[in-house]
Design a protein around this motif. Sequence first.
Motif, mmCIF file in Angstrom:
data_model
loop_
_atom_site.group_PDB
_atom_site.id
_atom_site.type_symbol
_atom_site.label_atom_id
_atom_site.label_comp_id
_atom_site.label_asym_id
_atom_site.label_seq_id
_atom_site.Cartn_x
_atom_site.Cartn_y
_atom_site.Cartn_z
ATOM 1 N N PRO A 78 0.806 -1.232 0.000
ATOM 2 C CA PRO A 78 0.000 0.000 0.000
ATOM 3 C C PRO A 78 0.838 1.282 0.000
ATOM 4 O O PRO A 78 0.316 2.362 -0.243
ATOM 5 N N ASP A 79 2.126 1.165 0.271
ATOM 6 C CA ASP A 79 2.992 2.342 0.364
ATOM 7 C C ASP A 79 3.659 2.671 -0.967
ATOM 8 O O ASP A 79 4.762 3.189 -0.999
ATOM 9 N N PHE A 80 3.010 2.364 -2.044
ATOM 10 C CA PHE A 80 3.577 2.617 -3.363
ATOM 11 C C PHE A 80 3.913 4.097 -3.490
ATOM 12 O O PHE A 80 3.104 4.955 -3.217
ATOM 13 N N LYS A 81 5.119 4.360 -3.872
ATOM 14 C CA LYS A 81 5.572 5.747 -3.972
ATOM 15 C C LYS A 81 5.113 6.363 -5.288
ATOM 16 O O LYS A 81 5.376 5.819 -6.346
ATOM 17 N N ARG A 82 4.466 7.501 -5.215
ATOM 18 C CA ARG A 82 3.981 8.184 -6.409
ATOM 19 C C ARG A 82 5.017 9.105 -7.028
ATOM 20 O O ARG A 82 4.808 9.627 -8.093
ATOM 21 N N LYS A 83 6.139 9.307 -6.393
ATOM 22 C CA LYS A 83 7.095 10.303 -6.848
ATOM 23 C C LYS A 83 7.626 10.042 -8.255
ATOM 24 O O LYS A 83 8.149 10.921 -8.893
ATOM 25 N N MET A 89 -3.408 9.814 -14.874
ATOM 26 C CA MET A 89 -3.892 8.444 -15.001
ATOM 27 C C MET A 89 -3.124 7.458 -14.117
ATOM 28 O O MET A 89 -3.742 6.729 -13.348
ATOM 29 N N PRO A 90 -1.782 7.394 -14.168
ATOM 30 C CA PRO A 90 -1.108 6.435 -13.286
ATOM 31 C C PRO A 90 -1.332 6.761 -11.803
ATOM 32 O O PRO A 90 -1.484 5.856 -10.992
ATOM 33 N N CYS A 91 -1.370 8.038 -11.461
ATOM 34 C CA CYS A 91 -1.592 8.409 -10.059
ATOM 35 C C CYS A 91 -2.976 7.967 -9.594
ATOM 36 O O CYS A 91 -3.137 7.486 -8.473
ATOM 37 N N ASP A 92 -3.986 8.120 -10.462
ATOM 38 C CA ASP A 92 -5.339 7.668 -10.126
ATOM 39 C C ASP A 92 -5.382 6.151 -9.962
ATOM 40 O O ASP A 92 -5.995 5.630 -9.031
ATOM 41 N N LYS A 93 -4.726 5.435 -10.870
ATOM 42 C CA LYS A 93 -4.701 3.957 -10.810
ATOM 43 C C LYS A 93 -3.997 3.482 -9.531
ATOM 44 O O LYS A 93 -4.427 2.528 -8.895
#
Length: 133
Positions: A78-83, A89-93
Amino acid sequence: MVMFTCSAQHAAVNSGQYDFYGWMPNGPPTMQEPPPTEKGTVTEERILKTLPGISIIILGMATSWVLSMQAHDSSFLPDFKRKYFTEHMPCDKIGIFQKKLLKLSKEINKRNEGADLPYTYLDPKLVENSVSI
């Protein structure tokens, strides 16, 4: 499939190694006698002669302990880094994926409530997001 294999499947087969193999009779690292060839011929004396010596037992337990340890810099599903992503689109997914993982984690914890031996190896909050050995 790659994400599952490198995270959940790895956690399922790796995380509990010491919990199971830390008690040496569950999986002795070596056997000093051949396995029995006939049913009903095993005695306590034969079992004891089959088990390895203490030095082999210690090496086997130490190996399973090391393989079961979590890295000090673990990163969990659950701690997938968005940086690394800036597009919507990828941030929403990723956000949807994180919500599903947290929901699954709650379901697993609810199912484990009151269990004599809770199964936590596949709780997304405890599953590393990659193989780390």
